[in-house]
Design an enzyme around this catalytic site. Sequence first.
Site, short mmCIF file in Angstrom:
data_model
loop_
_atom_site.label_atom_id
_atom_site.label_comp_id
_atom_site.label_asym_id
_atom_site.label_seq_id
_atom_site.Cartn_x
_atom_site.Cartn_y
_atom_site.Cartn_z
N ASN A 29 3.74 -3.18 -5.83
CA ASN A 29 4.11 -2.71 -4.50
C ASN A 29 5.62 -2.57 -4.46
O ASN A 29 6.35 -3.55 -4.42
CB ASN A 29 3.62 -3.72 -3.46
CG ASN A 29 4.04 -3.40 -2.03
OD1 ASN A 29 4.96 -2.63 -1.80
ND2 ASN A 29 3.37 -4.00 -1.06
N CYS A 89 8.11 -0.68 4.09
CA CYS A 89 7.07 0.17 3.48
C CYS A 89 6.82 1.48 4.23
O CYS A 89 6.18 2.38 3.70
CB CYS A 89 5.79 -0.63 3.35
SG CYS A 89 6.04 -2.18 2.44
N HIS A 114 0.99 4.10 1.43
CA HIS A 114 1.83 3.07 0.82
C HIS A 114 0.96 2.18 -0.07
O HIS A 114 -0.13 1.75 0.33
CB HIS A 114 2.51 2.24 1.91
CG HIS A 114 3.02 0.92 1.41
ND1 HIS A 114 3.93 0.83 0.39
CD2 HIS A 114 2.69 -0.36 1.77
CE1 HIS A 114 4.16 -0.45 0.15
NE2 HIS A 114 3.44 -1.19 0.95
#
Length: 333
Positions: A291, A115, A261
Amino acid sequence: MKKAYIKHVAYCLPEQVVTNEAIVQDFPEWSVEKITEKVGVKQRHVAAADETATDLAERAANKLIEENGIDRASIDFVILCTQSPDYFLPTSACLLQERLGLREDIGAFDFNLGCSGFVYGLAIAKGLITSGVAENVLLLTSETYNKYLHPKDKGNRTIFGDAASAALISIDGFAEVCDFALGTNGKGAKNLIVKSGASRLREKQNDVSFDKNGNPVSSDHLYMNGAQIYVFTQRNVPKVVNEVLEKNGLGKEDIDLFVLHQANQYMLDFLRKKMGIPEERFFMFMENVGNTVSSSIPICLVEAHKENRLKGNVLLCGFGVGYSWGAVVLKIN
């Protein structure tokens, strides 16, 4: 010294969509409303069985090139951030050089990050440009975490979506890449990990068990200790944001948009409030994609541009597996 800029950004998603309604069919103890409220995701895109991160990266790169009329011969470096490569070797970036029809006298490599990957990729690309090694770097991010998830992992199946992004980092563009703050702590490695399959543990372990909440714990699938990831995030994200502001000689009030993120809605709401950032200067885009790991920040950049919200100073911050975290300020032209 040369400066580095983001010139163009694009992203692509797999065609297959998994809605909350579909997930609830597998886990009737959950509700559609509960997933949406807790995670902030209504649907996510999932790569097909025969579709890899390299395939998605190729699609994203071609989209970037075709939408912006980029001359393929002008690209002189390719870097791909992925934790789901086609092979242990060769590097997927080499495959993409051939599949994208790029020159042979260019550099190409993968780097393994999650990430925080887009921010780290910007740092690498800026280094290549400011040192004179390259003038046009194709920065790709692509991830298919869903291939690592256990079918009964209801927590992670609600969170993660597969995606890829492509950005051209160049000697000119719409966003100057300014100074970075980066961090690493390998002590957290065990809290977000796929243990088996690589050199440390080559063979599948077939050791799945279930914790007190009914979540699978397996060496052969992605394991995430959500509580520890949450603690890591609340400790390190505000700190790295302050560090990058200081390095760029800015205060929070000087940032026109914060792009973090897109981990999950609950975590982002907590971080925004902890750092005292007004909602109107905090960008979120995960409801229909989930995500997407290293692609979440570039996806946000594309969507923020559509909403005409990329202006002034934009702060990017990625954080996650490793542990690894990083932040950078973009100065929008």
